[in-house]
Write an enzyme that holds these catalytic residues in place. Structure first.
Site, PDB file in Angstrom:
ATOM      1  N   ASP A 197     -17.623  23.855  33.179  1.00  0.00           N
ATOM      2  CA  ASP A 197     -18.164  25.140  33.593  1.00  0.00           C
ATOM      3  C   ASP A 197     -17.689  25.574  34.980  1.00  0.00           C
ATOM      4  O   ASP A 197     -17.262  26.711  35.166  1.00  0.00           O
ATOM      5  CB  ASP A 197     -19.688  25.094  33.557  1.00  0.00           C
ATOM      6  CG  ASP A 197     -20.316  26.416  33.931  1.00  0.00           C
ATOM      7  OD1 ASP A 197     -20.535  27.239  33.026  1.00  0.00           O
ATOM      8  OD2 ASP A 197     -20.558  26.653  35.129  1.00  0.00           O
ATOM      9  N   ILE A 212     -21.009  29.827  32.370  1.00  0.00           N
ATOM     10  CA  ILE A 212     -20.017  29.970  31.311  1.00  0.00           C
ATOM     11  C   ILE A 212     -20.464  29.218  30.060  1.00  0.00           C
ATOM     12  O   ILE A 212     -20.278  29.695  28.929  1.00  0.00           O
ATOM     13  CB  ILE A 212     -18.628  29.473  31.774  1.00  0.00           C
ATOM     14  CG1 ILE A 212     -18.257  30.118  33.122  1.00  0.00           C
ATOM     15  CG2 ILE A 212     -17.582  29.792  30.729  1.00  0.00           C
ATOM     16  CD1 ILE A 212     -18.310  31.626  33.143  1.00  0.00           C
ATOM     17  N   ASP A 213     -21.067  28.047  30.245  1.00  0.00           N
ATOM     18  CA  ASP A 213     -21.619  27.327  29.094  1.00  0.00           C
ATOM     19  C   ASP A 213     -22.655  28.179  28.370  1.00  0.00           C
ATOM     20  O   ASP A 213     -22.692  28.219  27.134  1.00  0.00           O
ATOM     21  CB  ASP A 213     -22.272  26.025  29.559  1.00  0.00           C
ATOM     22  CG  ASP A 213     -21.273  24.887  29.706  1.00  0.00           C
ATOM     23  OD1 ASP A 213     -20.065  25.138  29.569  1.00  0.00           O
ATOM     24  OD2 ASP A 213     -21.702  23.752  29.952  1.00  0.00           O
ATOM     25  N   LEU A 214     -23.521  28.836  29.120  1.00  0.00           N
ATOM     26  CA  LEU A 214     -24.577  29.634  28.504  1.00  0.00           C
ATOM     27  C   LEU A 214     -24.012  30.873  27.814  1.00  0.00           C
ATOM     28  O   LEU A 214     -24.480  31.266  26.737  1.00  0.00           O
ATOM     29  CB  LEU A 214     -25.609  30.033  29.558  1.00  0.00           C
ATOM     30  CG  LEU A 214     -26.377  28.857  30.167  1.00  0.00           C
ATOM     31  CD1 LEU A 214     -27.232  29.319  31.331  1.00  0.00           C
ATOM     32  CD2 LEU A 214     -27.232  28.169  29.114  1.00  0.00           C
ATOM     33  N   ALA A 245     -22.583  29.658  24.649  1.00  0.00           N
ATOM     34  CA  ALA A 245     -23.652  29.358  23.691  1.00  0.00           C
ATOM     35  C   ALA A 245     -24.059  30.616  22.941  1.00  0.00           C
ATOM     36  O   ALA A 245     -24.301  30.586  21.727  1.00  0.00           O
ATOM     37  CB  ALA A 245     -24.850  28.746  24.411  1.00  0.00           C
TER      38      ALA A 245
END
Length: 389
Positions: A150, A178-180, A183
């Site tokens: 991330d 960025i991960d979220l 997702a």
């Protein structure tokens, strides 16, 4: 005979009550999607290597060393069952393939090529389960073997560059943004694939890349470069095309607050609340375009005036006038408010509350009242393996 009026209505089932999800993902983006399905009623089996999801070890200094459920792990793993399998062995590979044969959805986050080595890639698993929906999350796409992290993606996609005060060093966002974002793309891809399967009976491979997810979320900042050819520049928390919007002000009583004035009418009301109606008549500030052009002058006036007023009283006045504004709160303050409490999963056996990933509600199904706590490593291995026999 019709039911009497005193009969209790039947509780509507959660929308994914019959869905089986096999989670072969770790860290945050994939597990967030797994918890999303668990909150909506799905059975989610989280397959972990013998060492466990690495986030089990990501602890702050305030956390107990003895437990294998860290705060970080708990943010994305409520409502799941943990199954330990060593996919580098033939026995582990065979067991996970049997689990996949009965699954509706597989969520994976392997580097390109690794799923094939472990025998858990889409082409292998769909041979026994043609209706399988397989979501594969990678950093940069199926042909780039580079791992996606991330912080690196925040830097490479322009987020860190913009997240800074002018002339100061870029800053990473305090959550794995960025991960979220990825997702959410993963959820959208899976929901689209489930709809496609309902219509066609066919499974799908859904691929989500962290870099593409980040770039797709640059929104107006990307459009600025595409339309004008000029790179948007860091403005701290200020907005490039709206003023005053996002800047933090320190009021006389110590309260920090932000404004989100997006209309000229709102600016006039702000000036009224600050007892400075003449500012709204100043040609430099009459329109948003003018305020953007004279940003520094207006911000200087606002900073000085804010330091003279009570921030809490000002926020109450602005609410009455319909001017968007809010206090800068800590995470604890935000979650302690009534609106924050509604987003929490009850502590129950966990001993601590959880945070929901599902932030929408529907008239067609209830909101999950509770959820099983984040599982200990391998807590459900025996039951899951026995269920295959």
């Amino acid at each position: 005979m019709p039911l009497s009026s005193s009969a209790a209505p039947l509780a509507a089932p959660l929308p994914f009550a019959d869905l089986r999800v096999l989670e072969l993902a770790s860290v945050l983006a994939g597990p967030q999607v797994g918890q999303f399905f668990a909150e909506l009623g799905a059975t989610v089996l989280k397959v972990e290597a013998p060492a466990g999801d690495v986030t089990r070890t990501w602890k702050t200094r305030a956390e107990a060393a003895a437990t294998d459920v860290s705060a970080y792990f708990s943010c994305a793993n409520w409502g799941k069952q943990s199954v330990v399998l060593d996919l580098t062995t033939e026995a582990g590979k065979a067991q996970v393939q049997r689990l996949a044969a009965r699954a509706d959805v597989v969520i994976a986050s392997y580097k390109p090529g690794d799923a094939e080595k472990l025998g858990v890639d889409y082409n292998t698993l769909q041979l026994q389960n043609p209706q399988l929906i397989y979501a594969h999350l990678t950093g940069y796409g199926p042909t780039v073997a580079r791992a996606g992290y991330d912080a690196v993606l925040q830097a490479e996609a322009g987020f860190m560059y913009l997240n800074a005060q002018p002339g100061q060093e870029p800053q990473k966002m305090p959550v794995a943004l960025i991960d979220l974002l990825a997702a959410h793309q993963l959820k959208e891809g899976l929901l689209t694939a489930l709809y496609h399967r309902c219509r066609s009976g066919q499974g799908s491979l859904v691929q989500v890349f962290l870099l593409d997810s980040a770039l797709a979320s640059l929104a107006n900042q990307a459009a600025t470069w595409l339309v004008t050819g000029h790179d948007p520049q860091p403005l701290g928390s200020g907005h490039p095309s709206i003023v005053p919007y996002g800047t933090v002000y320190r009021a006389g009583n110590g309260r920090s607050l932000v404004l989100a004035v997006g209309a000229d009418r709102q600016f006039r009301h702000l000036c009224q609340a600050l007892s400075r109606p003449e500012w709204a008549q100043d040609a430099r500030f009459q329109t948003n375009e003018a305020r953007v052009a004279h940003r520094a002058a207006l911000e200087s006036l606002l900073q000085a005036r804010m330091a003279e007023v009570n921030g809490d009283e000002l926020l109450a006045a602005l609410e009455q006038l319909g001017v968007p504004a809010g206090a800068v709160r800590t995470v604890g303050e935000a979650l302690a408010r009534e609106s924050g409490q509604e987003m929490l999963l009850p502590a129950g056996e966990a001993g601590f509350a959880g945070l929901r990933t599902v932030a929408f509600q529907s008239s067609s199904w209830p909101r999950a009242a509770s959820l099983a706590p984040p599982p200990h490593l391998g807590e459900h291995s025996a039951a899951a393996i026995a269920d295959q026999e």
